[in-house]
Enzyme design. Structure first.
Site: not given
Length: 385
Positions: A139, A213, A351
């Site tokens: 991420h 998220h 996601e």
């Protein structure tokens, strides 16, 4: 029979459902409203930087967004009787987000999901990214977009209301090449849909994969497990992973595996199956290859429903992949906005994205962005009961 948002709220009001005062100053059966987003101070970072919270409402959906990480702190929607609940996991304080958040509600970038060993080569140049997930980069690295303070500009446009969020990631930040100028727009529509439009440009070839998220629990955050939620994903294949949750490069068929969500089934039905991929993820933490592929406009990718409340979430996107994460690493150490502890499986993420580790997988759809190009992608969340 699923009812639309306006029918639910109007019906609840007509039936005289008991009112519930909310943080927005409204009631559970209040008519859908629209107004300019309201700004308030949420806290300060250690260096004194102010973090603001924006409250906005439209079409029966109520949302609170932080300038820190573009975080959706709460998202309230009604059930089949018009009763509101916050269906997004999160914290009450900025300090908790800074100290220990597992990306609750955050904007994720510069690269959502994992990059193997934080390394990739682009145009003959090797890059080393920030490593923050064992040997891998996750991420965007240790200080990804989720930990940055975004500039926020509220707007009303016709019957829509929303926020423009801006962040510039400089060349070399977390190891990524190029200065990336990012704009993300959160829109609440007159029907209560939450639309996310992502845009980015660069001055040097780079890789980009932005996503949101949010951890969903349609029964309400802190209400317990999402294993009874019913889920469908419009995907015939998924990307298997190794023990480090890095894709092997295979596009495997979901048929006759726990990963088959082509027909609606409870999230928990196969989550304890002794399948090697389930063991690697300690549940589901995989990318589904959407049958529709990359599309010009958002097309339906998944539907989530909570039988107890009747709340539904439909996700449409133009992205080729969907990462379904079943909250496997929530460990009972975090306390949410409702004052209850979050345990394993108390929320799930859906996601929309390009595939994990695409910079190292030539057969996957490319995530390369070059000067003169504009990265654009859209995801729409539609709610019902």
């Amino acid at each position: 029979m699923e009812l639309n948002r306006r029918t639910v709220i109007a019906g609840a009001a007509a039936a005289g459902v008991a009112t519930t005062t909310t943080a927005f100053g409204g009631t559970a059966h209040a008519a859908p409203g629209r107004g300019k987003p309201v700004k308030s101070l949420f806290g300060r970072l250690a260096d004194g930087t102010k973090v603001h919270r924006w409250s906005l409402e439209n079409g029966g959906t109520r949302m609170k967004v932080l300038s820190y990480g573009g975080i959706v702190q709460s998202l309230e929607i009604p059930d089949r009787r018009g009763r509101y609940a916050n269906v997004s996991l999160g914290f009450d304080t900025l300090e908790e987000y800074v100290a220990s958040s597992p990306y609750f509600g955050a904007l994720v970038g510069r690269y959502g999901n994992r990059v193997d060993q934080g390394r990739f080569t682009l145009d003959g140049t090797a890059y080393q990214l920030s490593v923050n997930d064992g040997e891998n980069s996750l991420h965007g690295g240790a200080q990804g977009f989720d930990k940055r303070v975004w500039d926020v500009e509220p707007f009303t446009r016709g019957s829509d209301v929303g926020l423009h969020l801006y962040y510039t990631s400089v060349d070399g930040e977390m190891g990524y090449p190029g200065t990336l100028r990012t704009k993300v727009t959160y829109t609440l529509t007159r029907d209560g849909d939450w639309r996310i439009d992502y845009e980015a440009t660069t001055d040097k070839a780079t890789v980009v994969n932005l996503t949101s998220h949010v951890y969903w629990n349609l029964a309400g955050e802190g209400s317990g497990s999402i294993h009874d939620h019913e889920l469908s994903i419009a995907a015939s294949r998924y990307t298997p992973v190794d023990s480090g949750l890095i894709p092997t490069g295979e596009l495997a068929r979901v048929a006759a595996t726990p990963f088959d969500f082509r027909r609606t089934k409870p999230v928990g039905r196969d989550i304890r199956t002794a399948h090697q991929q389930v063991l690697y993820g300690q549940g589901f933490d995989h990318n589904w290859v959407l049958d529709k592929g990359i599309t010009r406009r958002p097309e339906q990718a998944a539907v989530l429903r909570d039988p107890s409340s009747g709340r539904t979430l439909r996700i449409a996107t133009n992205e080729p992949g969907l990462q379904f994460y079943s909250g496997n690493f929530l460990d009972g150490t975090l306390v949410g906005t409702g004052g209850r502890v979050y345990r394993q499986g108390d929320g799930l993420c859906l996601e929309t994205q390009h595939f994990p580790d695409s910079p190292n997988q030539p057969s996957f759809p490319s995530t390369v962005l070059r000067p003169g190009q504009t990265y654009r992608t859209t995801t729409v969340h539609s709610f019902g009961a």
